[in-house]
Design a protein around this motif. Structure first.
Motif, PDB file in Angstrom:
ATOM      1  N   ARG A   1      -1.968   2.617  -7.553  1.00  0.00           N
ATOM      2  CA  ARG A   1      -2.483   2.588  -6.188  1.00  0.00           C
ATOM      3  C   ARG A   1      -1.679   1.692  -5.249  1.00  0.00           C
TER       4      ARG A   1
ATOM      5  N   ALA B   1       0.848  -1.195   0.000  1.00  0.00           N
ATOM      6  CA  ALA B   1       0.000   0.000   0.000  1.00  0.00           C
ATOM      7  C   ALA B   1       0.880   1.240   0.000  1.00  0.00           C
TER       8      ALA B   1
ATOM      9  N   ALA C   1      -7.330  -5.906  -3.967  1.00  0.00           N
ATOM     10  CA  ALA C   1      -8.301  -4.875  -3.596  1.00  0.00           C
ATOM     11  C   ALA C   1      -8.019  -4.359  -2.190  1.00  0.00           C
ATOM     12  N   LYS C   2      -7.709  -5.257  -1.261  1.00  0.00           N
ATOM     13  CA  LYS C   2      -7.513  -4.823   0.115  1.00  0.00           C
ATOM     14  C   LYS C   2      -6.221  -4.048   0.292  1.00  0.00           C
ATOM     15  N   VAL C   3      -5.190  -4.395  -0.481  1.00  0.00           N
ATOM     16  CA  VAL C   3      -3.953  -3.611  -0.400  1.00  0.00           C
ATOM     17  C   VAL C   3      -4.170  -2.248  -1.059  1.00  0.00           C
ATOM     18  N   SER C   4      -4.879  -2.220  -2.190  1.00  0.00           N
ATOM     19  CA  SER C   4      -5.029  -0.938  -2.882  1.00  0.00           C
ATOM     20  C   SER C   4      -5.981  -0.010  -2.134  1.00  0.00           C
ATOM     21  N   LEU C   5      -6.841  -0.549  -1.289  1.00  0.00           N
ATOM     22  CA  LEU C   5      -7.699   0.290  -0.443  1.00  0.00           C
ATOM     23  C   LEU C   5      -6.973   0.751   0.815  1.00  0.00           C
ATOM     24  N   GLY C   6      -5.758   0.241   1.034  1.00  0.00           N
ATOM     25  CA  GLY C   6      -5.001   0.616   2.216  1.00  0.00           C
ATOM     26  C   GLY C   6      -5.408  -0.139   3.466  1.00  0.00           C
ATOM     27  N   GLU C   7      -6.335  -1.097   3.329  1.00  0.00           N
ATOM     28  CA  GLU C   7      -6.750  -1.866   4.503  1.00  0.00           C
ATOM     29  C   GLU C   7      -5.623  -2.781   4.968  1.00  0.00           C
TER      30      GLU C   7
END
Lengths: 274, 269
Positions: free
Chosen positions: A213, A123, A190-196
């Motif tokens: 991202r 991230a 998806a979870k890495v690119s959302l920063g989660e």
């Protein structure tokens, strides 16, 4: 904050792409045509971009022919094929599933047409701290594939190899940071690119969808495990001639170029340049 | 003659209804058929089973409590209010029913995630509910609350308004009217709504996977465990599905039977 939100919205698109994978099973049961005017290709979700491009070429070369794709997790496609789904070509992200279909006489003579290399995605917030495998034990949150799916198996193998370099307790220290074991690779991304999550393992071909991202960290070749993608004509295909033509196109120089643009490596022994 | 015709008409109606029963029942039945006791035993011993079952019961109980505690006052207000705003709110709280669950999960991330709208004021910047058991409960509340609110609102609407007016005229406070008159009268509808809502959260998959992730013992509920097992071992997936169906059937029967009967108007008098 606004920048973060914009990125979050971009990631939404990516998430929706990930969601289309489990939903994919509702489509795809094509009725066999009396003459060959259609082709049904079952392909691993990671092949979406490359195969869509190859499909456009194929339809240009075969006027009047429509190529229908079903992109889904390899395991899901295999289950559908075992239950008699009408497909002409099967492209798998994993040797094992292809071998089992061949053993069950549902496919024959598989050929490896591409390879895909797991990489580490980080991230943007954590990009300054996580530069490689050695930094993983200090990450706050890691997301990996579940061991039941191919990317999860490769991740375990990579961690085992890395343990030989970074110490016996390396794997345990990394696993202590895992907050979720995802069921498909796009959900990891998806979870890495959302920063989660701060970091996760995905295929190089997946990163194309999220280049701005996440930051990409290549895994040293001696520690990495490369996934081999086999393709085969499905036994009892309704369109065997077109199916053969599709496999040939994928194996051709044009096919290799499309795969390479999507982030894939060429099959072993041929290098990435055909 | 007319008796015969009556019976014939009833027979036709039952037969038509039977088609739907068969359609709904056959797939469920097929989960059980052809799976030997031995395979079922092996499936049940799969390491994913018990942590997932425990977590599912824990989180669905928690979400049910939240839904009932917050949903009852909302349904009461919606049933009493007549304005256009109330209708708009009533429609809005039904929307999670039509949102695909996985999209609901993404929406929860965008609202309560690390970069979500709530970051910085609802919870400290750089933290998030995601990947916690609380996130599982939040996902379940999001998808299941509409079922309860809808059932509870119609149950409150069915109450004879004159009873409430009489109670008020004898000096009962609004809260007392709700607790002593409206709640007992609407109880069967509330219980049915709670059962529907609970069943929905027990089967919740997409929003949980997206918002809470999939980690054994912490966020891996029964449906997630089933999907995980499906990737490797069909037997375990089927055994888990059977556990889910049986547990849900038993609990729904219990809620509808025991609680429902004791709160029927006839049983109270």
């Amino acid at each position: 904050m606004t920048r973060g939100r914009r990125r979050a919205l971009q990631a939404l698109v990516l998430c929706l792409a990930a969601l289309s994978v489990p939903a994919g099973c509702e489509r795809g049961q094509a009725t066999p045509a009396p003459h060959e005017d259609g082709l049904v290709v079952f392909a691993a979700a990671s092949l979406r971009d490359a195969f869509t491009a190859i499909g456009a070429d194929f339809e240009r070369a075969h006027p009047g022919v429509t190529v229908t794709f079903q992109f889904a997790g390899t395991q899901e496609l295999r289950t559908q094929l075992e239950h008699g789904a009408a497909a002409d070509v099967f492209a798998s992200a994993d040797q094992r599933h292809m071998d089992e279909l061949v053993a069950a006489s549902r496919a024959s003579e598989p050929v490896v047409f591409a390879r895909n290399e797991p990489v580490l995605v980080v991230a943007l917030e954590a990009a300054g701290r996580i530069h490689g495998l050695a930094d993983l034990p200090s990450a706050a949150r890691l997301v990996v594939g579940s061991p039941e799916v191919p990317i999860g198996r490769y991740t375990q193998q990579i961690l085992e190899r890395a343990a030989a370099r970074f110490g016996a307790d390396y794997r345990a220290r990394v696993e202590a940071r895992i907050v979720s074991r995802e069921l498909n690779v796009r959900q990891v991304l998806a979870k890495v690119s959302l920063g989660e999550a701060e970091a996760g393992f995905v295929y190089r071909s997946d990163v194309r969808a999220a280049e701005d991202r996440v930051s990409l960290v290549t895994i040293p070749a001696e520690l990495d495990v490369v996934a081999e993608y086999p393709i085969a004509v499905v036994t009892g295909a309704a369109h065997p001639v077109l199916a053969r033509a599709w496999v040939d196109l994928v194996l051709s120089a044009d096919g290799a170029r499309a795969l390479e643009r999507a982030g894939f490596l060429g099959p072993a022994g041929r290098g990435s340049e055909p | 003659m007319s008796g015969l015709r009556l019976r014939a008409e009833r027979g036709v109606l039952s037969a038509v209804g039977g088609v739907l029963v068969a359609f709904l029942g056959l797939p469920l039945l097929s989960l059980f058929l052809g799976l030997g006791a031995e395979d079922f035993g092996i499936g049940l011993r799969h390491p994913l089973v018990w942590p997932a079952l425990r977590l599912s019961l824990l989180t669905t109980s928690a979400s049910l409590v939240v839904v009932v505690l917050l949903g009852t006052p909302l349904a009461w207000s919606l049933a009493r209010a007549k304005g256009r705003l109330a209708r708009a709110v009533e429609t809005a709280v039904q929307l999670p029913i039509v949102v695909p669950p996985a999209v609901a999960g993404v929406a929860l991330l965008l609202a309560f995630g690390r970069r979500g709208l709530g970051a910085g004021w609802l919870y400290p910047e750089g933290t998030s509910f995601s990947f916690t058991t609380a996130a599982v409960v939040m996902a379940e509340v999001f998808v299941s609350a509409p079922f309860f609110v809808q059932a509870a609102t119609s149950a409150f609407r069915r109450i004879d308004g004159s009873l409430l007016v009489v109670a008020r005229s004898f000096g009962a406070s609004p809260l007392r009217v709700l607790l002593r008159i409206a709640l007992p009268l609407a109880a069967p509808g509330l219980v049915a709504g709670a059962a529907m809502s609970w069943a929905r959260s027990l089967g919740e998959f997409g929003a949980t996977l997206m918002f809470a992730g999939n980690l054994e013992g912490r966020t891996q509920t029964l449906p997630l465990a089933i999907y995980t097992a499906l990737e490797s071992d069909m037997r375990a997936a089927r055994a888990l599905s059977i556990v889910l169906v049986v547990v849900a059937f038993a609990l729904l029967l219990f809620v509808r039977g025991v609680l429902g009967r004791s709160t029927e108007p006839g049983a109270r008098s």
